[in-house]
Write a protein that holds these residues in place. Structure first.
Motif, PDB file in Angstrom:
ATOM      1  N   ALA A 264      -6.101  -5.983   0.151  1.00  0.00           N
ATOM      2  CA  ALA A 264      -6.485  -4.638   0.585  1.00  0.00           C
ATOM      3  C   ALA A 264      -7.771  -4.670   1.403  1.00  0.00           C
TER       4      ALA A 264
ATOM      5  N   CYS B 142      -8.711  -3.696   5.535  1.00  0.00           N
ATOM      6  CA  CYS B 142      -9.736  -2.719   5.911  1.00  0.00           C
ATOM      7  C   CYS B 142     -10.859  -3.323   6.751  1.00  0.00           C
TER       8      CYS B 142
ATOM      9  N   TYR C  71       0.818  -1.209   0.000  1.00  0.00           N
ATOM     10  CA  TYR C  71       0.000   0.000   0.000  1.00  0.00           C
ATOM     11  C   TYR C  71       0.853   1.261   0.000  1.00  0.00           C
TER      12      TYR C  71
ATOM     13  N   ILE D 204      -6.978   1.820   0.479  1.00  0.00           N
ATOM     14  CA  ILE D 204      -5.606   2.005   0.978  1.00  0.00           C
ATOM     15  C   ILE D 204      -4.928   3.250   0.421  1.00  0.00           C
TER      16      ILE D 204
END
Length: 295
Positions: free
Chosen positions: A205, A209, A30, A83
């Motif tokens: 990703a 999250c 990221y 990200i």
């Protein structure tokens, strides 16, 4: 329909930038992807039209207003796999929207994963909308978002419906990511054709999250929520995009609930194609978005 010469130029540029490679990593890098972020926008247009920057919770709002303001607001929720972002193509899109609609735009730079989880991000989006309602009537507000920006807008509307709150006039979803699990078997068939995204990196990703590793939470996977009582919805879906199969399922749900929905399908187009530079197909799609905002 035959693709334009600029379509192939765009695919070449995407390949040259190594986006597919970046989104084939697990864990996804990221920090490398964030190098493309543009937070302080420059240029004569924005100097003339950027009226203010302010903060709502952990979200930085950049307000861009035309000299001939229409009295309407566009909440722009950018993509970036949760990200990263916003990126240059987001600002270029906003510039076009303001020029051709005279609407005020709020660019919402919300907190990102992995430092922040979906519950905090969602709380921020909710509060941005609540603050917008203090200045604008709901029917004066439109929401537009690409990729996970579309995720956040869809989930926002689901929560607004649950709370019996006023809904925006319309939502425009550009290649929205509707299911963070990426478990749809059709994704495997599209992955080799997708020039930009790969399941491995996108899933990484989403895992960064997700709250308590729950990828089916409707905040991050609105496909599992209700689509009853949705406002006018416009959805741009690209057939060479791994998020396309779950968009098709979303469309089925919207149709079943009798939502006023328009689907614009980009044959052989990549993820978020209306926002990409150079490509003629992108310019035509963005013009359609402008026209819908002007209705």
């Amino acid at each position: 329909m035959k693709q334009s010469f600029t379509y192939y130029i765009t695919l070449f540029i995407i390949k040259l930038k190594g986006l597919k490679k970046d989104f084939s990593q697990d864990p996804i890098d990221y920090k490398k992807i964030r190098k493309e972020d543009v937070r302080e926008v420059k240029g004569t247009f924005f100097k003339k039209h950027q009226t203010r920057t302010f903060t709502i919770l952990n979200t930085s709002i950049t307000e861009i207003t035309s000299n001939k303001a229409s009295g309407k607001l566009v909440l722009f929720i950018h993509g970036g796999a949760f990200i990263s972002g916003p990126a240059k193509h987001h600002w270029d899109t906003i510039k076009t929207i303001v020029k051709q609609t005279n609407h005020t735009v709020w660019m919402c730079d919300y907190p990102k994963a992995p430092e922040h989880k979906i519950s905090l991000i969602s709380q921020n989006i909710d509060e941005v909308y609540n603050i917008a309602l203090k200045t604008y009537s709901a029917h004066q507000i439109s929401c537009i978002g690409d990729s996970v920006g579309g995720t956040l807008i869809t989930a926002l509307v689901q929560r607004l419906v649950q709370k019996d709150m006023e809904l925006p006039a319309k939502i425009i979803l550009v290649s929205p990511v509707m299911d963070a699990t990426l478990s749809n078997p059709d994704i495997e068939k599209i992955d080799p054709r997708d020039p930009m995204l790969s399941k491995k990196g996108v899933l990484s990703a989403k895992q960064m999250c997700a709250e308590d590793k729950d990828l089916k939470n409707t905040m991050i996977s609105p496909l599992y929520g209700s689509f009853e009582n949705f406002p006018h919805t416009i959805l741009y879906a690209a057939t060479y995009d791994i998020t396309y199969p779950d968009q098709k399922l979303t469309i089925e749900k919207l149709i079943k609930t009798n939502t006023q929905v328009a689907i614009i399908e980009g044959e052989k187009m990549p993820h978020i194609w209306p926002f990409l530079p150079v490509m003629q197909e992108a310019k035509r799609a963005l013009k359609q978005i402008i026209d819908s905002l002007n209705e």
